[in-house]
Design a protein around this motif. Structure first.
Motif, PDB file in Angstrom:
ATOM      1  N   GLY A   1       0.569  -1.164  -0.268  1.00 44.15           N
ATOM      2  CA  GLY A   1      -0.016   0.328  -0.172  1.00 44.15           C
ATOM      3  C   GLY A   1       0.742   1.069  -0.180  1.00 44.15           C
ATOM      4  O   GLY A   1       0.756   2.581  -0.660  1.00 44.15           O
ATOM      5  N   VAL A   2       2.304   1.199   0.622  1.00 45.17           N
ATOM      6  CA  VAL A   2       2.890   1.888   0.663  1.00 45.17           C
ATOM      7  C   VAL A   2       3.880   2.572  -0.563  1.00 45.17           C
ATOM      8  O   VAL A   2       3.196   4.356  -1.199  1.00 45.17           O
ATOM      9  N   ALA A   3       3.335   1.687  -1.432  1.00 47.90           N
ATOM     10  CA  ALA A   3       4.886   1.407  -2.914  1.00 47.90           C
ATOM     11  C   ALA A   3       3.545   2.647  -3.975  1.00 47.90           C
ATOM     12  O   ALA A   3       4.035   3.295  -4.065  1.00 47.90           O
ATOM     13  N   LEU A   4       1.916   1.850  -3.551  1.00 46.60           N
ATOM     14  CA  LEU A   4       0.836   2.456  -4.547  1.00 46.60           C
ATOM     15  C   LEU A   4       0.806   3.936  -4.438  1.00 46.60           C
ATOM     16  O   LEU A   4       0.455   4.893  -4.446  1.00 46.60           O
ATOM     17  N   ALA A   5       0.596   4.359  -2.598  1.00 40.07           N
ATOM     18  CA  ALA A   5       0.373   5.794  -2.415  1.00 40.07           C
ATOM     19  C   ALA A   5       1.887   7.102  -2.757  1.00 40.07           C
ATOM     20  O   ALA A   5       1.859   7.302  -3.004  1.00 40.07           O
ATOM     21  N   LEU A   6       2.885   6.058  -2.768  1.00 43.37           N
ATOM     22  CA  LEU A   6       3.695   7.146  -3.628  1.00 43.37           C
ATOM     23  C   LEU A   6       3.419   7.086  -4.912  1.00 43.37           C
ATOM     24  O   LEU A   6       4.210   8.260  -5.444  1.00 43.37           O
ATOM     25  N   LEU A   7       3.079   5.626  -5.590  1.00 45.08           N
ATOM     26  CA  LEU A   7       2.910   6.392  -6.936  1.00 45.08           C
ATOM     27  C   LEU A   7       2.099   6.908  -7.528  1.00 45.08           C
ATOM     28  O   LEU A   7       2.577   7.976  -7.925  1.00 45.08           O
ATOM     29  N   GLY A   8       0.965   7.088  -6.064  1.00 53.41           N
ATOM     30  CA  GLY A   8       0.022   8.382  -6.291  1.00 53.41           C
ATOM     31  C   GLY A   8       0.449   9.390  -6.233  1.00 53.41           C
ATOM     32  O   GLY A   8       0.248  10.236  -6.665  1.00 53.41           O
ATOM     33  N   LEU A   9       1.147   9.741  -5.667  1.00 54.34           N
ATOM     34  CA  LEU A   9       1.426  10.868  -4.363  1.00 54.34           C
ATOM     35  C   LEU A   9       2.760  11.954  -6.047  1.00 54.34           C
ATOM     36  O   LEU A   9       2.692  13.050  -5.819  1.00 54.34           O
TER      37      LEU A   9
ATOM     38  N   SER B   1     -11.030   9.929 -16.296  1.00 50.36           N
ATOM     39  CA  SER B   1     -11.436  11.185 -15.283  1.00 50.36           C
ATOM     40  C   SER B   1     -10.795  11.497 -14.414  1.00 50.36           C
ATOM     41  O   SER B   1     -10.946  12.643 -14.104  1.00 50.36           O
ATOM     42  N   LEU B   2      -9.752  10.896 -13.749  1.00 53.02           N
ATOM     43  CA  LEU B   2      -9.074  11.023 -12.139  1.00 53.02           C
ATOM     44  C   LEU B   2      -7.606  11.558 -13.055  1.00 53.02           C
ATOM     45  O   LEU B   2      -6.917  11.566 -12.060  1.00 53.02           O
ATOM     46  N   GLY B   3      -6.753  10.190 -13.332  1.00 52.89           N
ATOM     47  CA  GLY B   3      -5.802  10.473 -13.641  1.00 52.89           C
ATOM     48  C   GLY B   3      -4.974   9.082 -12.599  1.00 52.89           C
ATOM     49  O   GLY B   3      -5.502   9.040 -12.308  1.00 52.89           O
ATOM     50  N   ILE B   4      -3.823   9.434 -13.529  1.00 50.59           N
ATOM     51  CA  ILE B   4      -2.587   8.147 -12.854  1.00 50.59           C
ATOM     52  C   ILE B   4      -2.967   8.092 -11.911  1.00 50.59           C
ATOM     53  O   ILE B   4      -2.535   7.559 -10.138  1.00 50.59           O
ATOM     54  N   GLY B   5      -2.456   9.216 -11.094  1.00 49.56           N
ATOM     55  CA  GLY B   5      -2.102   9.558  -9.533  1.00 49.56           C
ATOM     56  C   GLY B   5      -3.212   9.213  -8.419  1.00 49.56           C
ATOM     57  O   GLY B   5      -2.995   8.578  -7.743  1.00 49.56           O
ATOM     58  N   THR B   6      -4.324  10.208  -8.784  1.00 53.25           N
ATOM     59  CA  THR B   6      -5.404   9.895  -7.782  1.00 53.25           C
ATOM     60  C   THR B   6      -5.452   7.931  -7.653  1.00 53.25           C
ATOM     61  O   THR B   6      -6.209   7.720  -7.192  1.00 53.25           O
ATOM     62  N   THR B   7      -6.147   7.787  -9.050  1.00 49.69           N
ATOM     63  CA  THR B   7      -6.214   6.067  -9.426  1.00 49.69           C
ATOM     64  C   THR B   7      -5.211   5.657  -8.608  1.00 49.69           C
ATOM     65  O   THR B   7      -5.935   4.674  -7.616  1.00 49.69           O
ATOM     66  N   MET B   8      -4.296   6.023  -8.709  1.00 50.00           N
ATOM     67  CA  MET B   8      -2.717   4.973  -8.166  1.00 50.00           C
ATOM     68  C   MET B   8      -3.401   5.319  -6.060  1.00 50.00           C
ATOM     69  O   MET B   8      -2.790   4.464  -5.228  1.00 50.00           O
ATOM     70  N   LEU B   9      -4.004   6.391  -5.521  1.00 52.62           N
ATOM     71  CA  LEU B   9      -3.846   6.770  -4.273  1.00 52.62           C
ATOM     72  C   LEU B   9      -5.026   5.431  -4.135  1.00 52.62           C
ATOM     73  O   LEU B   9      -5.125   5.894  -2.769  1.00 52.62           O
ATOM     74  N   ILE B  10      -6.311   5.980  -4.364  1.00 48.18           N
ATOM     75  CA  ILE B  10      -7.992   5.498  -4.412  1.00 48.18           C
ATOM     76  C   ILE B  10      -7.475   3.586  -4.216  1.00 48.18           C
ATOM     77  O   ILE B  10      -7.579   3.092  -3.092  1.00 48.18           O
ATOM     78  N   ALA B  11      -6.452   3.282  -5.314  1.00 51.35           N
ATOM     79  CA  ALA B  11      -6.025   2.054  -5.334  1.00 51.35           C
ATOM     80  C   ALA B  11      -4.806   1.647  -3.883  1.00 51.35           C
ATOM     81  O   ALA B  11      -5.559   1.095  -2.800  1.00 51.35           O
ATOM     82  N   ALA B  12      -3.874   2.792  -3.390  1.00 48.35           N
ATOM     83  CA  ALA B  12      -3.292   2.582  -1.968  1.00 48.35           C
ATOM     84  C   ALA B  12      -4.528   2.407  -1.143  1.00 48.35           C
ATOM     85  O   ALA B  12      -4.094   1.485   0.063  1.00 48.35           O
ATOM     86  N   GLY B  13      -5.424   3.432  -0.439  1.00 47.99           N
ATOM     87  CA  GLY B  13      -6.452   3.074   0.680  1.00 47.99           C
ATOM     88  C   GLY B  13      -7.149   2.308   0.728  1.00 47.99           C
ATOM     89  O   GLY B  13      -7.069   1.259   1.058  1.00 47.99           O
ATOM     90  N   ILE B  14      -7.546   1.536  -0.596  1.00 43.76           N
ATOM     91  CA  ILE B  14      -8.007   0.089  -0.487  1.00 43.76           C
ATOM     92  C   ILE B  14      -7.261  -1.154  -0.036  1.00 43.76           C
ATOM     93  O   ILE B  14      -7.625  -1.806   0.738  1.00 43.76           O
ATOM     94  N   THR B  15      -5.935  -1.225  -0.274  1.00 43.48           N
ATOM     95  CA  THR B  15      -4.763  -2.438  -0.015  1.00 43.48           C
ATOM     96  C   THR B  15      -4.637  -1.604   1.380  1.00 43.48           C
ATOM     97  O   THR B  15      -4.334  -2.696   2.475  1.00 43.48           O
ATOM     98  N   LEU B  16      -4.547  -0.518   2.041  1.00 43.09           N
ATOM     99  CA  LEU B  16      -4.693   0.273   3.302  1.00 43.09           C
ATOM    100  C   LEU B  16      -5.229  -0.460   4.185  1.00 43.09           C
ATOM    101  O   LEU B  16      -4.947  -0.681   5.165  1.00 43.09           O
ATOM    102  N   PHE B  17      -6.655  -1.052   3.146  1.00 45.38           N
ATOM    103  CA  PHE B  17      -7.701  -0.568   4.269  1.00 45.38           C
ATOM    104  C   PHE B  17      -7.282  -2.417   4.592  1.00 45.38           C
ATOM    105  O   PHE B  17      -7.962  -2.958   5.384  1.00 45.38           O
ATOM    106  N   GLY B  18      -7.291  -3.306   4.171  1.00 42.60           N
ATOM    107  CA  GLY B  18      -6.655  -4.755   3.739  1.00 42.60           C
ATOM    108  C   GLY B  18      -5.965  -5.062   5.001  1.00 42.60           C
ATOM    109  O   GLY B  18      -6.370  -5.654   5.500  1.00 42.60           O
ATOM    110  N   ALA B  19      -5.082  -4.070   4.906  1.00 45.74           N
ATOM    111  CA  ALA B  19      -4.189  -4.132   6.295  1.00 45.74           C
ATOM    112  C   ALA B  19      -4.618  -3.893   7.684  1.00 45.74           C
ATOM    113  O   ALA B  19      -4.070  -4.553   8.967  1.00 45.74           O
TER     114      ALA B  19
END
Length: 453
Positions: free
Chosen positions: A322-330, A398-416
């Protein structure tokens, strides 16, 4: 900790062969889901397919897997593992070969749907059989290696798909029919596999169970060594009642949290390849390489699942991927090398959650409903896969790569987070101990509350 001949047996050639032959299901899953992407490059132009038709062809196999997984689980609990272990692959051979002669979109969609049903059915059949024979020390690694074969199949599809493209305008027919060959080899290898003695015992077929135990483990071993295997009296409705409904909720939530971002990253992969100026033939080889990254992550998880334990592996896998995805999004505009490092980091670290998708469902349910539980979990995961496949392109546009990756990171961190509260520790337990509701006493507070609800 109690001991018994099945759970404490040494790893034998029989276990290794069973693990290899059982993994044919995820191999074919990865192959048939990936080969269609390569074939569509030719098929779309020849048949003048519109976006809806392309979408239906691609989604039909996922829908079939969703239907087949639960049906296969129910049937394997009802009729046993051995018979269905072969029948489902025979269906894959027939339906795959029939694709070579297909002449219109409707029949191709129907055949892809039927292939999906057969592939989905193999998951609960094969994993139940493997879990019920595997010694406790090796059960986690063997079930973990099972899932790595999905990525092997996907990589093989990209490689052979590229080779078959050179056969001319009918190359796509050879691609789609090619799944029949590995399916044939797998079904031949599976001939002679014995029935699960645990399932036989649960059905009161004690003499047959003892015969299998003597065949696999030698004289002197009988079902009398496993008295706890015949005490339960459950049916598929138990999946939605008592403690087993809570366990199914946990598995469905963590599996969904793992699979949706995984498909998001698959959607992000073409953008990475474009940044690296990879197109045409190189794009196919690049896609195969990226798929191998996910496989490597699963292999690493297999080697540490017993050392770390199921629960810590789940938490750390979700957290750091999730951290890796968050960095991709940021930092979506970061240099290509950094983006690739983060991408590889996610692909490697998410492997822990991937192997636990098959370890937990097989360990947390008793023999009578194990196939149904694995089938239902696999079916629910395909809903998550469909959601990810459908929403990611929309989000990217509609949201772009950055926001999409942040959403993916949020879902992954929810899994944690849900793993911290709900994930039980089953390392070192026998199959009957991990599946027993009484085992909740050794689990985290959140997990105890969940499995007793």
């Amino acid at each position: 900790m109690t001991t018994n001949p099945l759970d404490d047996a040494p790893l034998s050639p029989f276990h290794k062969k069973l693990a290899l032959f059982s993994s044919g299901g995820p191999f074919l899953d990865g192959y048939v889901l990936s080969i269609i992407g390569v074939a569509m490059a030719q098929l779309t132009g020849q048949w003048h397919l519109d976006a809806t038709e392309q979408g239906l062809i691609g989604a039909s196999t996922l829908l079939g897997i969703l239907l087949g997984a639960f049906a296969g689980g129910y049937l394997t609990d009802l009729f046993g593992r051995k018979m269905l272990f072969t029948i489902d692959l025979v269906a894959i051979i027939a339906f795959s070969a029939a694709q070579f002669f297909v002449g219109d979109v409707v029949w191709l969609i129907v055949l892809r749907l039927l292939i999906g049903v057969a592939v989905g059915a193999d998951y609960p059949i094969a994993t139940s059989l493997l879990a019920e024979f595997a010694p406790r020390k090796y059960r986690g690694p063997l079930l973990g290696l099972y899932v790595t074969m999905w990525f092997v199949g996907a990589a093989a599809a990209y490689i052979f798909g590229e080779m078959l493209t050179n056969l001319g305008p009918d190359g796509w027919r050879w691609m789609l029919a090619s799944a029949a060959l590995p399916a044939l080899l797998i079904v031949l290898a599976r001939i002679g596999t014995p029935e699960s003695p645990r399932w036989l015992a649960s059905r009161g077929r004690i003499d047959e169970a003892n015969a299998v135990l003597r065949q696999v483990y030698g004289e002197g071993v009988s079902i009398a060594d496993l008295p706890d295997e015949v005490k339960e009296n459950l049916n598929v409705r138990a999946l939605l009642r008592s403690g087993y409904g809570g366990r199914m909720l946990f598995i469905a939530v963590f599996w969904t949290a793992s699979i949706i971002p995984l498909f998001a990253v698959y959607a992000f992969a073409p953008a990475i390849l474009g940044a690296l100026h990879l197109d045409g033939d190189m794009a196919q080889w690049g896609s195969a390489l990226i798929t191998v990254m996910f496989m490597v992550g699963c292999v690493i998880a297999v080697f540490v699942v017993n050392r770390m334990g199921r629960r810590p592996l789940m938490i750390h896998s979700f957290l750091w991927s999730g951290v890796a995805l968050a960095l991709l999004g940021l930092f979506p505009g970061a240099p290509t090398a950094i983006v690739m490092v983060l991408f590889i980091g996610y692909a490697t670290l998410i492997g822990g959650t991937q192997i636990m998708q098959w370890v937990y469902p097989n360990e947390l349910f008793p023999t009578e409903i194990r196939g149904s539980a694995v089938g239902l979990a696999s079916s629910l995961s395909r809903i998550g896969a469909a959601v990810g496949t459908f929403l990611v392109p929309v989000a990217l546009n509609s949201l772009g790569i950055g926001t999409t990756m942040l959403i993916a990171a949020g879902i992954t961190l929810f899994g944690a987070a849900i793993s911290v509260f709900w994930a039980p520790e089953t390392r070192g337990l026998s199959l009957s101990e991990s599946a027993s509701l009484a085992g909740a006493a050794a689990q985290p507070a959140g997990a105890r509350k969940l499995v007793r609800s």
